[in-house]
Design a protein around this motif. Sequence first.
Motif, PDB file in Angstrom:
ATOM      1  N   ALA A  21      16.902 -38.108  20.098  1.00 18.71           N
ATOM      2  CA  ALA A  21      17.588 -38.394  21.370  1.00 18.71           C
ATOM      3  C   ALA A  21      16.658 -38.312  22.569  1.00 18.71           C
ATOM      4  N   SER A  22      15.768 -37.339  22.578  1.00 23.09           N
ATOM      5  CA  SER A  22      14.879 -37.166  23.731  1.00 23.09           C
ATOM      6  C   SER A  22      13.417 -37.430  23.386  1.00 23.09           C
ATOM      7  N   ALA A  23      13.189 -38.066  22.248  1.00 25.28           N
ATOM      8  CA  ALA A  23      11.807 -38.315  21.813  1.00 25.28           C
ATOM      9  C   ALA A  23      11.318 -39.648  22.355  1.00 25.28           C
ATOM     10  N   GLY A  24      10.162 -39.636  22.975  1.00 25.59           N
ATOM     11  CA  GLY A  24       9.571 -40.859  23.501  1.00 25.59           C
ATOM     12  C   GLY A  24       8.076 -40.700  23.641  1.00 25.59           C
ATOM     13  N   PRO A  25       7.397 -41.758  24.060  1.00 22.23           N
ATOM     14  CA  PRO A  25       5.935 -41.711  24.192  1.00 22.23           C
ATOM     15  C   PRO A  25       5.470 -40.559  25.064  1.00 22.23           C
ATOM     16  N   LEU A  26       4.304 -40.018  24.735  1.00 23.00           N
ATOM     17  CA  LEU A  26       3.805 -38.778  25.331  1.00 23.00           C
ATOM     18  C   LEU A  26       2.800 -38.994  26.453  1.00 23.00           C
ATOM     19  N   GLY A  79      -0.271 -19.811  18.998  1.00 21.64           N
ATOM     20  CA  GLY A  79      -1.685 -19.998  19.307  1.00 21.64           C
ATOM     21  C   GLY A  79      -2.177 -21.419  19.170  1.00 21.64           C
ATOM     22  N   THR A  80      -1.281 -22.374  18.995  1.00 17.55           N
ATOM     23  CA  THR A  80      -1.721 -23.758  18.827  1.00 17.55           C
ATOM     24  C   THR A  80      -1.132 -24.644  19.906  1.00 17.55           C
ATOM     25  N   GLU A  81      -1.906 -25.613  20.353  1.00 16.89           N
ATOM     26  CA  GLU A  81      -1.420 -26.612  21.298  1.00 16.89           C
ATOM     27  C   GLU A  81      -1.069 -27.871  20.523  1.00 16.89           C
ATOM     28  N   ALA A  82       0.192 -28.207  20.549  1.00 15.91           N
ATOM     29  CA  ALA A  82       0.643 -29.363  19.781  1.00 15.91           C
ATOM     30  C   ALA A  82       1.886 -29.945  20.435  1.00 15.91           C
ATOM     31  N   ASP A  83       2.148 -31.196  20.117  1.00 20.88           N
ATOM     32  CA  ASP A  83       3.406 -31.819  20.524  1.00 20.88           C
ATOM     33  C   ASP A  83       4.497 -31.500  19.514  1.00 20.88           C
ATOM     34  N   LEU A  84       4.084 -31.278  18.273  1.00 22.22           N
ATOM     35  CA  LEU A  84       5.024 -30.958  17.202  1.00 22.22           C
ATOM     36  C   LEU A  84       4.367 -29.961  16.258  1.00 22.22           C
ATOM     37  N   ILE A  85       5.026 -28.830  16.042  1.00 20.44           N
ATOM     38  CA  ILE A  85       4.595 -27.870  15.028  1.00 20.44           C
ATOM     39  C   ILE A  85       5.520 -28.007  13.828  1.00 20.44           C
ATOM     40  N   LEU A 109      10.744 -17.628  15.304  1.00 20.53           N
ATOM     41  CA  LEU A 109      10.967 -18.574  16.396  1.00 20.53           C
ATOM     42  C   LEU A 109      11.877 -17.979  17.463  1.00 20.53           C
ATOM     43  N   GLN A 110      12.927 -17.317  17.023  1.00 21.50           N
ATOM     44  CA  GLN A 110      13.824 -16.690  17.987  1.00 21.50           C
ATOM     45  C   GLN A 110      13.110 -15.604  18.784  1.00 21.50           C
ATOM     46  N   GLY A 111      12.229 -14.865  18.119  1.00 16.87           N
ATOM     47  CA  GLY A 111      11.465 -13.835  18.811  1.00 16.87           C
ATOM     48  C   GLY A 111      10.493 -14.392  19.834  1.00 16.87           C
ATOM     49  N   LEU A 112      10.027 -15.615  19.592  1.00 15.01           N
ATOM     50  CA  LEU A 112       9.111 -16.264  20.529  1.00 15.01           C
ATOM     51  C   LEU A 112       9.852 -16.955  21.679  1.00 15.01           C
ATOM     52  N   GLY A 113      11.183 -16.963  21.605  1.00 14.46           N
ATOM     53  CA  GLY A 113      11.959 -17.599  22.663  1.00 14.46           C
ATOM     54  C   GLY A 113      12.246 -19.070  22.425  1.00 14.46           C
ATOM     55  N   ALA A 114      12.082 -19.520  21.192  1.00 15.88           N
ATOM     56  CA  ALA A 114      12.356 -20.927  20.894  1.00 15.88           C
ATOM     57  C   ALA A 114      13.851 -21.195  20.910  1.00 15.88           C
ATOM     58  N   THR A 115      14.206 -22.417  21.243  1.00 15.69           N
ATOM     59  CA  THR A 115      15.597 -22.851  21.132  1.00 15.69           C
ATOM     60  C   THR A 115      15.745 -23.618  19.831  1.00 15.69           C
ATOM     61  N   LEU A 116      16.820 -23.336  19.091  1.00 20.06           N
ATOM     62  CA  LEU A 116      17.065 -23.992  17.814  1.00 20.06           C
ATOM     63  C   LEU A 116      18.260 -24.925  17.954  1.00 20.06           C
ATOM     64  N   ASP A 117      18.056 -26.176  17.592  1.00 21.44           N
ATOM     65  CA  ASP A 117      19.134 -27.155  17.686  1.00 21.44           C
ATOM     66  C   ASP A 117      20.002 -27.128  16.431  1.00 21.44           C
ATOM     67  N   ALA A 172      12.675 -26.224  19.660  1.00 24.33           N
ATOM     68  CA  ALA A 172      11.569 -26.409  20.599  1.00 24.33           C
ATOM     69  C   ALA A 172      11.107 -25.064  21.118  1.00 24.33           C
ATOM     70  N   LEU A 173       9.823 -24.967  21.361  1.00 23.80           N
ATOM     71  CA  LEU A 173       9.211 -23.805  21.991  1.00 23.80           C
ATOM     72  C   LEU A 173       8.509 -24.319  23.233  1.00 23.80           C
ATOM     73  N   GLY A 174       9.184 -24.187  24.376  1.00 25.43           N
ATOM     74  CA  GLY A 174       8.678 -24.820  25.581  1.00 25.43           C
ATOM     75  C   GLY A 174       8.713 -26.330  25.405  1.00 25.43           C
ATOM     76  N   SER A 175       7.596 -26.994  25.651  1.00 27.65           N
ATOM     77  CA  SER A 175       7.528 -28.448  25.504  1.00 27.65           C
ATOM     78  C   SER A 175       7.129 -28.875  24.095  1.00 27.65           C
ATOM     79  N   THR A 176       6.866 -27.904  23.220  1.00 30.42           N
ATOM     80  CA  THR A 176       6.460 -28.210  21.846  1.00 30.42           C
ATOM     81  C   THR A 176       7.671 -28.268  20.939  1.00 30.42           C
ATOM     82  N   ARG A 177       7.808 -29.348  20.238  1.00 33.04           N
ATOM     83  CA  ARG A 177       8.904 -29.478  19.283  1.00 33.04           C
ATOM     84  C   ARG A 177       8.568 -28.708  17.997  1.00 33.04           C
TER      85      ARG A 177
END
Length: 399
Positions: free
Chosen positions: A15-20, A234-240, A258-266, A282-287
Amino acid sequence: MSLLHPAAALARLLASAGPLGTETLLLAVAAGRIAAEPVHARLTQPPFAASAMDGWAVRWADMPGPFRIIGESAAGHGFAGHIGTGETVRIFTGAPLPAGADTVIVQEEVHREGQIAILSGEGPPTIGAHIRKAGQDFAEGSSVITQGTRLTARHLGLLAAAGHGSVRVLRRPRVTLIATGDELVPPGTRPGPGQIISSNGVMLAALFTAAGAHVTDLGIIPDDSSAIAAGISGTEADLIVTIGGASVGDHDLIIPVLQGLGATLDFWKIAMRPGKPLIAGALGSTRILGLPGNPVSAYVCALLFGWPLVRALGGRATELPTIRAPLAVALPASGNRRDHLRAWLLPDGSVQPAPAQDSAQLAALAQAEVLIIREAHAPPAETGETVTCIALDMFSDVA
């Protein structure tokens, strides 16, 4: 959380995936990339009227000759003068057409006697024969590449001819793979007691690379919450993409980490087989995409969800290729989840399911040409009934 239908899960994922974003690349390294914008020619091709054959440049009005030879025009070394009445210039393929000439006679139809060229064949059929007109390929300012084009060798050649040394392309999604499990050892390692080879990393890296991603494989992380959290954060990625630990057992740590890191789970449960446990968040802007650990489950989930997601992030089409084929054997009614049966095509065009469908058996997956889709609660299917299949061998191994 109730089980999501795979189609609903994919729709939410995309739904919200598009070119980066975009980047500029030299043509030499732009093969396979997606053009981020229309590209126009910076010059005209050919830049001048040129001969398409080796022969003789003449005026059509002077046909059939004979012609007095006054010079030569070669590629890179044109004739500087002007062709007048009854004159000709020896001309070679790619050479500029001399001023005054409007036709080329091919060399096989002329014989030379000293400084005279005499027509010995039928000659050119019409005025303008064997001449490439200026701008015949494209004109300066004309569109040569449309936005969204996947750049092949042919497109790169066109861009170079149109005066470009670089091209603006969509950025490739950065995908990081993390496999978890105390039982895993790297490929090429002999497993010890209770250990197994980690086959998912190389398999999924190849799949996501073919989808257009730049893949980083962090290898194997043990079943330790701190180590998994460090790997994810510790990784920079668009998708982990995590592999294993996606269920709810005592050693399935991905969701709590993931929950401990503050990620939102869909969502994290899909009404499909193989592969019910599938984490999307998602964890911030990383999916985040959490795959099950069983190899076939991991592959099927990556194919159905990870492949389209990576394609969407890279500005590519997301539809999986499918075919329709008759069943070679009857199938029983399906259960409460959508099935994806490994199968292959027989010489008569029918589709034969593999006898074993266990989610840990890779041999049948490697042999499979298609995945038969059986919706949840589907009634028994008779031999010869047409079914929809995901066509595995239609995937390109190059992005």
